[in-house]
Design an enzyme around this catalytic site. Structure first.
Site, PDB file in Angstrom:
ATOM      1  N   ASP A   1     -15.315 -17.156  32.102  1.00 62.22           N
ATOM      2  CA  ASP A   1     -16.332 -16.830  31.090  1.00 62.22           C
ATOM      3  C   ASP A   1     -15.973 -17.617  29.827  1.00 62.22           C
ATOM      4  O   ASP A   1     -14.889 -18.217  29.741  1.00 62.22           O
ATOM      5  CB  ASP A   1     -16.317 -15.312  30.819  1.00 62.22           C
ATOM      6  CG  ASP A   1     -17.419 -14.855  29.869  1.00 62.22           C
ATOM      7  OD1 ASP A   1     -18.384 -15.620  29.659  1.00 62.22           O
ATOM      8  OD2 ASP A   1     -17.313 -13.733  29.329  1.00 62.22           O
TER       9      ASP A   1
ATOM     10  N   GLN B   1     -23.480  -7.038  34.757  1.00 62.25           N
ATOM     11  CA  GLN B   1     -23.052  -8.351  35.229  1.00 62.25           C
ATOM     12  C   GLN B   1     -22.184  -8.207  36.479  1.00 62.25           C
ATOM     13  O   GLN B   1     -22.349  -8.928  37.468  1.00 62.25           O
ATOM     14  CB  GLN B   1     -22.256  -9.058  34.122  1.00 62.25           C
ATOM     15  CG  GLN B   1     -21.724 -10.429  34.528  1.00 62.25           C
ATOM     16  CD  GLN B   1     -22.814 -11.446  34.746  1.00 62.25           C
ATOM     17  OE1 GLN B   1     -23.617 -11.681  33.856  1.00 62.25           O
ATOM     18  NE2 GLN B   1     -22.860 -12.069  35.921  1.00 62.25           N
TER      19      GLN B   1
ATOM     20  N   HIS C   1     -19.222  -5.180  30.656  1.00 55.48           N
ATOM     21  CA  HIS C   1     -20.513  -5.763  31.037  1.00 55.48           C
ATOM     22  C   HIS C   1     -20.791  -5.348  32.486  1.00 55.48           C
ATOM     23  O   HIS C   1     -20.799  -6.170  33.404  1.00 55.48           O
ATOM     24  CB  HIS C   1     -20.438  -7.282  30.891  1.00 55.48           C
ATOM     25  CG  HIS C   1     -21.765  -7.961  30.822  1.00 55.48           C
ATOM     26  ND1 HIS C   1     -22.973  -7.286  30.926  1.00 55.48           N
ATOM     27  CD2 HIS C   1     -22.093  -9.277  30.658  1.00 55.48           C
ATOM     28  CE1 HIS C   1     -23.962  -8.150  30.826  1.00 55.48           C
ATOM     29  NE2 HIS C   1     -23.462  -9.364  30.671  1.00 55.48           N
TER      30      HIS C   1
ATOM     31  N   ARG D   1     -28.755 -10.853  38.915  1.00 54.58           N
ATOM     32  CA  ARG D   1     -28.884  -9.874  37.828  1.00 54.58           C
ATOM     33  C   ARG D   1     -30.172  -9.066  38.025  1.00 54.58           C
ATOM     34  O   ARG D   1     -30.195  -7.850  37.853  1.00 54.58           O
ATOM     35  CB  ARG D   1     -28.924 -10.584  36.459  1.00 54.58           C
ATOM     36  CG  ARG D   1     -27.685 -11.380  36.091  1.00 54.58           C
ATOM     37  CD  ARG D   1     -26.481 -10.484  35.893  1.00 54.58           C
ATOM     38  NE  ARG D   1     -26.743  -9.437  34.928  1.00 54.58           N
ATOM     39  CZ  ARG D   1     -26.611  -9.575  33.601  1.00 54.58           C
ATOM     40  NH1 ARG D   1     -26.207 -10.715  33.097  1.00 54.58           N
ATOM     41  NH2 ARG D   1     -26.863  -8.555  32.791  1.00 54.58           N
TER      42      ARG D   1
ATOM     43  N   ARG E   1     -27.936  -3.571  24.579  1.00 54.22           N
ATOM     44  CA  ARG E   1     -26.858  -4.544  24.328  1.00 54.22           C
ATOM     45  C   ARG E   1     -26.424  -4.357  22.885  1.00 54.22           C
ATOM     46  O   ARG E   1     -27.231  -4.500  21.967  1.00 54.22           O
ATOM     47  CB  ARG E   1     -27.332  -5.974  24.578  1.00 54.22           C
ATOM     48  CG  ARG E   1     -26.325  -7.010  24.083  1.00 54.22           C
ATOM     49  CD  ARG E   1     -26.591  -8.409  24.578  1.00 54.22           C
ATOM     50  NE  ARG E   1     -26.286  -8.525  25.990  1.00 54.22           N
ATOM     51  CZ  ARG E   1     -26.155  -9.684  26.636  1.00 54.22           C
ATOM     52  NH1 ARG E   1     -26.284 -10.822  25.979  1.00 54.22           N
ATOM     53  NH2 ARG E   1     -25.890  -9.710  27.923  1.00 54.22           N
TER      54      ARG E   1
ATOM     55  N   CYS F   1     -20.475 -16.130  34.537  1.00 58.99           N
ATOM     56  CA  CYS F   1     -21.607 -15.263  34.198  1.00 58.99           C
ATOM     57  C   CYS F   1     -22.676 -15.981  33.372  1.00 58.99           C
ATOM     58  O   CYS F   1     -23.785 -15.478  33.262  1.00 58.99           O
ATOM     59  CB  CYS F   1     -21.109 -14.014  33.476  1.00 58.99           C
ATOM     60  SG  CYS F   1     -20.099 -14.381  32.034  1.00 58.99           S
TER      61      CYS F   1
END
Ligand code: CP
Length: 330
Positions: free
Chosen positions: A227, A135, A132, A295, A105, A267
């Site tokens: 988001d 995700q 992402h 996830r 990340r 998310c």
């Protein structure tokens, strides 16, 4: 040997993405009674390098690697020499001597690409400023398990055209979905991502569309998604963004405009009464905690596919057939 990376959603083909979702469903179903084949990472180590905060991604990779029989090693910039200026390339070269994959990340996609170019083990994007993709795999798994399929469904994303929106556009296109993004002017997803999604959609039946009217975008949607309005690093813009994004809140009005059985996704982490009303986040349409759980399953499936691809390459290099690798998933 060239390692197989997952830096962007489109590093998987449409068929591979579907295969990952199938594998993810299998891991989910067998989680409490796994078989010997469910530990493809036995004897392997995976570095989890987080240069930004995380709850879901970090924990789900940590637990997921362990459940696959591997050894997760969590590191961050502050407690390693990265924090004292060691280059990402040298870090990648060194980590490649110790571990069998690197989950990262970080900030710019370019930093991730530099790391991948210097690594000779698979590198997985655990969120960059651009995308992402892990995700999005969990998002698609969640939609598929609730709706039975993906192709032809309309997913409407309300809010910032950010990394999550980019991955939904690309992964949705690979799955043959219509992804509509409603953002305030100036906050749309990158044009190049929308164009790329439409190029993929030409083959899969998918469609990517950017709109500015939230209710128009929500009309008839199968899935509503949002988001945070200020991503990590944009906290200083929170107040100004709250004003600009207010008409894009995923609220009861948006739910009423969508299909009666609309699925609501986020998310997480969420800010109730900002990008989503509390009544919607905690209401009957919401699947956000299934989404968070997925996830774990989707990333286990992704790791399995990437490790199978590695094994296939290694086998081919020693005279083996490579069967069971990425090509087998196409
Ligand atoms: N959705 C997500 O990536 O959550 P974390 O930031 O907690 O990992």
């Amino acid at each position: 040997m060239t390692a197989r990376h997952f830096l962007l959603d489109t590093d998987l083909t449409s068929a591979e993405q579907a295969a990952v979702l199938d594998l993810a469903d299998g891991y989910k179903a067998r989680r409490r009674a796994p078989g010997p084949a469910d530990r493809p990472l036995a004897g392997r180590s995976v570095a989890l390098l987080f240069e930004k905060p995380s709850t879901r991604t970090r924990l789900s990779f940590d637990v997921g690697v362990a459940e696959l029989g591997g050894h997760p090693v969590v590191i961050d910039a502050a407690s390693t020499q990265l924090g004292r200026g060691e280059t990402i390339e040298d870090t990648a070269a060194v980590l490649s001597r110790y571990v069998d994959a690197i989950v990262v990340r970080t900030f710019a996609q370019e930093r991730l690409e530099r790391l991948a170019a210097a690594a000779n083990v698979p590198v997985i994007n655990a969120l960059s400023d651009h995308a992402h993709p892990c995700q999005a795999l969990a998002d698609l798994q969640t939609i598929r398990e609730r709706r039975g399929g993906l192709a032809g469904l309309t997913l409407t994303y309300l809010g910032d055209g950010n990394n999550v929106a980019h991955s939904l556009l690309l992964a949705g296109a690979l799955a043959g979905m219509r992804v509509h993004v409603a953002s305030p002017p100036g906050y749309e997803p990158f044009e190049q991502v929308v164009r790329h999604a439409n190029e993929i959609g030409a083959a899969t039946g998918g469609e990517a569309l950017v709109m500015h009217d939230a209710l128009e975008a929500a009309a008839g949607a199968d899935v509503l998604y949002t988001d945070v309005w200020a991503s990590m690093g944009q906290e200083g813009e929170s107040d100004s963004r709250s004003l600009v994004f207010q008409p894009y809140q995923l609220d009861e009005k948006a739910v009423e405009a969508a299909k009666p059985d609309v699925l609501v996704l986020h998310c997480l982490p969420a800010h109730r009464e900002l990008e989503i009303s509390g009544s919607v986040l905690d209401g009957p349409h919401s699947a956000v905690f299934d989404q968070a759980e997925n996830r774990l399953h989707a990333q286990k499936a992704l790791l399995s596919l990437l490790f199978a691809a590695e094994a296939g390459v290694a086998e081919a290099g020693t005279g083996g057939t490579g069967a069971g690798g990425a090509d087998a998933a196409r």
